[in-house]
Every structure is written in structure tokens, then in C-alpha cells.
Design a protein around this motif. Structure first.
Motif, PDB file in Angstrom:
ATOM      1  N   LEU A 100       0.851  -1.182   0.000  1.00  0.00           N
ATOM      2  CA  LEU A 100       0.000   0.000   0.000  1.00  0.00           C
ATOM      3  C   LEU A 100       0.892   1.238   0.000  1.00  0.00           C
ATOM      4  O   LEU A 100       1.763   1.392   0.855  1.00  0.00           O
ATOM      5  CB  LEU A 100      -0.855  -0.038   1.266  1.00  0.00           C
ATOM      6  CG  LEU A 100      -2.116   0.765   1.357  1.00  0.00           C
ATOM      7  CD1 LEU A 100      -3.072   0.405   0.230  1.00  0.00           C
ATOM      8  CD2 LEU A 100      -2.784   0.516   2.703  1.00  0.00           C
ATOM      9  N   LEU A 101       0.714   2.125  -0.981  1.00  0.00           N
ATOM     10  CA  LEU A 101       1.499   3.353  -1.085  1.00  0.00           C
ATOM     11  C   LEU A 101       0.696   4.585  -0.696  1.00  0.00           C
ATOM     12  O   LEU A 101       1.245   5.574  -0.203  1.00  0.00           O
ATOM     13  CB  LEU A 101       2.029   3.525  -2.508  1.00  0.00           C
ATOM     14  CG  LEU A 101       2.911   2.399  -3.039  1.00  0.00           C
ATOM     15  CD1 LEU A 101       3.278   2.663  -4.495  1.00  0.00           C
ATOM     16  CD2 LEU A 101       4.147   2.221  -2.183  1.00  0.00           C
ATOM     17  N   VAL A 102      -0.603   4.541  -0.976  1.00  0.00           N
ATOM     18  CA  VAL A 102      -1.529   5.612  -0.610  1.00  0.00           C
ATOM     19  C   VAL A 102      -2.719   4.945   0.050  1.00  0.00           C
ATOM     20  O   VAL A 102      -3.219   3.915  -0.435  1.00  0.00           O
ATOM     21  CB  VAL A 102      -1.998   6.406  -1.855  1.00  0.00           C
ATOM     22  CG1 VAL A 102      -3.098   7.395  -1.491  1.00  0.00           C
ATOM     23  CG2 VAL A 102      -0.836   7.122  -2.517  1.00  0.00           C
ATOM     24  N   TYR A 103      -3.174   5.524   1.173  1.00  0.00           N
ATOM     25  CA  TYR A 103      -4.348   4.974   1.849  1.00  0.00           C
ATOM     26  C   TYR A 103      -5.246   6.122   2.283  1.00  0.00           C
ATOM     27  O   TYR A 103      -4.794   7.054   2.958  1.00  0.00           O
ATOM     28  CB  TYR A 103      -3.925   4.134   3.053  1.00  0.00           C
ATOM     29  CG  TYR A 103      -5.074   3.468   3.747  1.00  0.00           C
ATOM     30  CD1 TYR A 103      -5.811   2.472   3.107  1.00  0.00           C
ATOM     31  CD2 TYR A 103      -5.434   3.833   5.032  1.00  0.00           C
ATOM     32  CE1 TYR A 103      -6.878   1.863   3.743  1.00  0.00           C
ATOM     33  CE2 TYR A 103      -6.498   3.224   5.680  1.00  0.00           C
ATOM     34  CZ  TYR A 103      -7.213   2.243   5.029  1.00  0.00           C
ATOM     35  OH  TYR A 103      -8.279   1.634   5.653  1.00  0.00           O
ATOM     36  N   ARG A 104      -6.493   6.053   1.854  1.00  0.00           N
ATOM     37  CA  ARG A 104      -7.508   7.077   2.158  1.00  0.00           C
ATOM     38  C   ARG A 104      -7.013   8.492   1.822  1.00  0.00           C
ATOM     39  O   ARG A 104      -7.153   9.421   2.613  1.00  0.00           O
ATOM     40  CB  ARG A 104      -7.972   6.981   3.598  1.00  0.00           C
ATOM     41  CG  ARG A 104      -8.653   5.653   3.904  1.00  0.00           C
ATOM     42  CD  ARG A 104      -9.525   5.716   5.126  1.00  0.00           C
ATOM     43  NE  ARG A 104     -10.098   4.423   5.430  1.00  0.00           N
ATOM     44  CZ  ARG A 104     -11.199   3.915   4.847  1.00  0.00           C
ATOM     45  NH1 ARG A 104     -11.836   4.609   3.943  1.00  0.00           N
ATOM     46  NH2 ARG A 104     -11.649   2.724   5.193  1.00  0.00           N
TER      47      ARG A 104
ATOM     48  N   GLN B 142       9.838   0.971  -0.995  1.00  0.00           N
ATOM     49  CA  GLN B 142       9.629   0.447  -2.344  1.00  0.00           C
ATOM     50  C   GLN B 142      10.328   1.286  -3.415  1.00  0.00           C
ATOM     51  O   GLN B 142      10.240   0.982  -4.599  1.00  0.00           O
ATOM     52  CB  GLN B 142       8.130   0.350  -2.646  1.00  0.00           C
ATOM     53  CG  GLN B 142       7.386  -0.584  -1.708  1.00  0.00           C
ATOM     54  CD  GLN B 142       7.917  -2.001  -1.753  1.00  0.00           C
ATOM     55  OE1 GLN B 142       8.269  -2.507  -2.810  1.00  0.00           O
ATOM     56  NE2 GLN B 142       7.967  -2.643  -0.595  1.00  0.00           N
ATOM     57  N   ARG B 143      10.988   2.363  -2.994  1.00  0.00           N
ATOM     58  CA  ARG B 143      11.724   3.248  -3.906  1.00  0.00           C
ATOM     59  C   ARG B 143      10.809   3.829  -4.983  1.00  0.00           C
ATOM     60  O   ARG B 143      11.128   3.829  -6.167  1.00  0.00           O
ATOM     61  CB  ARG B 143      12.925   2.524  -4.523  1.00  0.00           C
ATOM     62  CG  ARG B 143      13.930   2.041  -3.509  1.00  0.00           C
ATOM     63  CD  ARG B 143      15.114   1.301  -4.096  1.00  0.00           C
ATOM     64  NE  ARG B 143      14.854   0.395  -5.183  1.00  0.00           N
ATOM     65  CZ  ARG B 143      14.470  -0.882  -5.049  1.00  0.00           C
ATOM     66  NH1 ARG B 143      14.278  -1.391  -3.860  1.00  0.00           N
ATOM     67  NH2 ARG B 143      14.288  -1.650  -6.107  1.00  0.00           N
ATOM     68  N   VAL B 144       9.668   4.341  -4.536  1.00  0.00           N
ATOM     69  CA  VAL B 144       8.689   4.974  -5.420  1.00  0.00           C
ATOM     70  C   VAL B 144       8.517   6.413  -4.957  1.00  0.00           C
ATOM     71  O   VAL B 144       8.404   6.679  -3.767  1.00  0.00           O
ATOM     72  CB  VAL B 144       7.330   4.223  -5.371  1.00  0.00           C
ATOM     73  CG1 VAL B 144       6.284   4.945  -6.198  1.00  0.00           C
ATOM     74  CG2 VAL B 144       7.491   2.787  -5.821  1.00  0.00           C
ATOM     75  N   THR B 145       8.491   7.342  -5.909  1.00  0.00           N
ATOM     76  CA  THR B 145       8.314   8.750  -5.553  1.00  0.00           C
ATOM     77  C   THR B 145       6.837   9.139  -5.610  1.00  0.00           C
ATOM     78  O   THR B 145       6.023   8.474  -6.271  1.00  0.00           O
ATOM     79  CB  THR B 145       9.105   9.665  -6.509  1.00  0.00           C
ATOM     80  OG1 THR B 145       8.538   9.558  -7.821  1.00  0.00           O
ATOM     81  CG2 THR B 145      10.587   9.290  -6.537  1.00  0.00           C
TER      82      THR B 145
ATOM     83  N   VAL C 233      -1.847   0.783  -4.791  1.00  0.00           N
ATOM     84  CA  VAL C 233      -1.103  -0.408  -4.402  1.00  0.00           C
ATOM     85  C   VAL C 233      -0.021  -0.690  -5.436  1.00  0.00           C
ATOM     86  O   VAL C 233      -0.287  -0.680  -6.642  1.00  0.00           O
ATOM     87  CB  VAL C 233      -2.054  -1.625  -4.297  1.00  0.00           C
ATOM     88  CG1 VAL C 233      -1.286  -2.888  -3.935  1.00  0.00           C
ATOM     89  CG2 VAL C 233      -3.172  -1.363  -3.301  1.00  0.00           C
ATOM     90  N   LEU C 234       1.196  -0.939  -4.963  1.00  0.00           N
ATOM     91  CA  LEU C 234       2.266  -1.438  -5.826  1.00  0.00           C
ATOM     92  C   LEU C 234       2.137  -2.954  -5.819  1.00  0.00           C
ATOM     93  O   LEU C 234       2.326  -3.609  -4.793  1.00  0.00           O
ATOM     94  CB  LEU C 234       3.642  -1.002  -5.311  1.00  0.00           C
ATOM     95  CG  LEU C 234       4.843  -1.498  -6.104  1.00  0.00           C
ATOM     96  CD1 LEU C 234       4.796  -0.994  -7.549  1.00  0.00           C
ATOM     97  CD2 LEU C 234       6.142  -1.087  -5.426  1.00  0.00           C
ATOM     98  N   GLU C 235       1.769  -3.508  -6.970  1.00  0.00           N
ATOM     99  CA  GLU C 235       1.493  -4.939  -7.067  1.00  0.00           C
ATOM    100  C   GLU C 235       2.785  -5.741  -7.163  1.00  0.00           C
ATOM    101  O   GLU C 235       3.866  -5.188  -7.364  1.00  0.00           O
ATOM    102  CB  GLU C 235       0.599  -5.212  -8.284  1.00  0.00           C
ATOM    103  CG  GLU C 235      -0.738  -4.503  -8.244  1.00  0.00           C
ATOM    104  CD  GLU C 235      -1.686  -4.983  -7.142  1.00  0.00           C
ATOM    105  OE1 GLU C 235      -1.380  -5.987  -6.451  1.00  0.00           O
ATOM    106  OE2 GLU C 235      -2.737  -4.355  -6.955  1.00  0.00           O
TER     107      GLU C 235
END
Length: 172
Positions: A101-105, A116-119, A142-144
């Protein structure tokens, strides 16, 4: 440099057709799961199959029978790994990554982004690609396990309960 011999071209044509036919037959026998893109392991197998086929086509030192055996071995190993992962949760945990999960609500999860090395910009690009203007109304990003992103819509108020699709998603 540009042309070696007619025999070399003939070999590529004959071996290419036969190796391609063998690969298609092996893939049909092994089933749909062999070439799915569900996780990094699947990607490795797909790339290895392509590399093996290219080597069989272009390398005079690899006989057609050896190449077909190599293709069959890769497919057999893929089948064995997926068979075991479906039957053993412990084995599955070793082979497959967990979605994250990268963003929640509507809120970024900085720890998950960093791990996860995601901007944030990459997440916003995913939202734009799905026609979203802002994070409001997004329950989750979500990063799958295969590296793709999923956007789960939510309500503007953000009071909806979590859907079952988020049950197995890692939360940081």
C-alpha cells in the motif's frame, strides 16, 4: 559483416521455424500460467525463454535439440515453482513479493514509498494515467507484485470500509 553464407541463413530459417513451433507447443501444454506477469519470478522466466530462443536461432554451437530441451526445462521449472507456491503458503512467501500500500484514504504512506523506492511524482503519474485529478476519492494505490500499480477508488468522505481486495496488501 553483412553476409556470411546462404547456409547460415538457411539454418536460421529452419531452426527458427522448428524452435518457434516447439516453444508454442510447450507453452500450450504447460498452460496459461507459464507466461503470466504476476510477479518478478514470472518476468525472469519469460525473459529467459526469449533469450534461450534467440540463442538457439543465432548460435551455431547450440543444436535445436539442446535448445528445445532448455526451453522445456525452463517451462518445467516454472510449472514446478507455481505448483508448489499454490500448495504451500511458506513456499509462496519465499517466491512471491507482497503487494504494498502506497496511498491509503488519500494520504501518502512515506515509509512504504521509501521502502519500495517509489516517488510521489510516480504515484501521481499513475493517478493521471487513470484520469484522476487528485487523491481525494482514492481509497488506495497499491504497488502490485509484478511492479504495476493499482488504484482503488473510494468515496469522497473516505468512510467506506476496506474492500476484500485490500486484505492481503502489506501496510507499513
Amino acid at each position: 559483416m553483412f553476409f556470411d553464407s546462404w547456409a547460415g541463413l538457411g539454418r536460421v530459417l529452419v531452426v527458427g521455424v522448428l524452435a518457434y513451433a516447439a516453444l508454442v507447443l510447450l507453452l500450450r501444454i504447460s498452460g496459461k500460467r507459464t507466461l503470466t506477469k504476476m510477479n518478478a519470478f514470472d518476468l525472469v522466466v519469460t525473459v529467459a525463454l526469449g533469450s534461450t530462443l534467440a540463442t538457439v536461432l543465432l548460435s551455431k554451437s547450440v543444436a535445436l535439440a539442446e535448445g528445445v530441451l532448455a526451453l522445456a526445462l525452463l517451462i518445467l521449472l516454472q510449472y514446478a515453482i507455481t505448483w508448489a507456491s499454490v500448495r504451500s503458503p511458506r513456499f509462496q512467501a519465499i517466491i512471491k513479493a507482497q503487494p504494498t500500500l502506497l496511498v491509503y484514504r488519500g494520504e501518502f504512506l512515506p515509509g512504504a514509498l521509501k521502502q519500495q523506492r517509489v516517488t510521489r511524482e510516480e504515484v501521481m503519474a499513475v493517478l493521471r494515467a487513470q484520469g484522476r485529478k487528485e487523491l481525494d476519492g482514492v481509497l488506495a494505490v497499491v504497488l502490485e507484485t509484478d511492479g504495476s500499480f493499482s488504484v482503488v477508488p473510494g468515496s469522497e468522505g473516505g468512510t467506506d470500509p476496506d474492500p476484500p481486495t485490500l486484505e492481503a496488501v502489506g501496510r507499513l
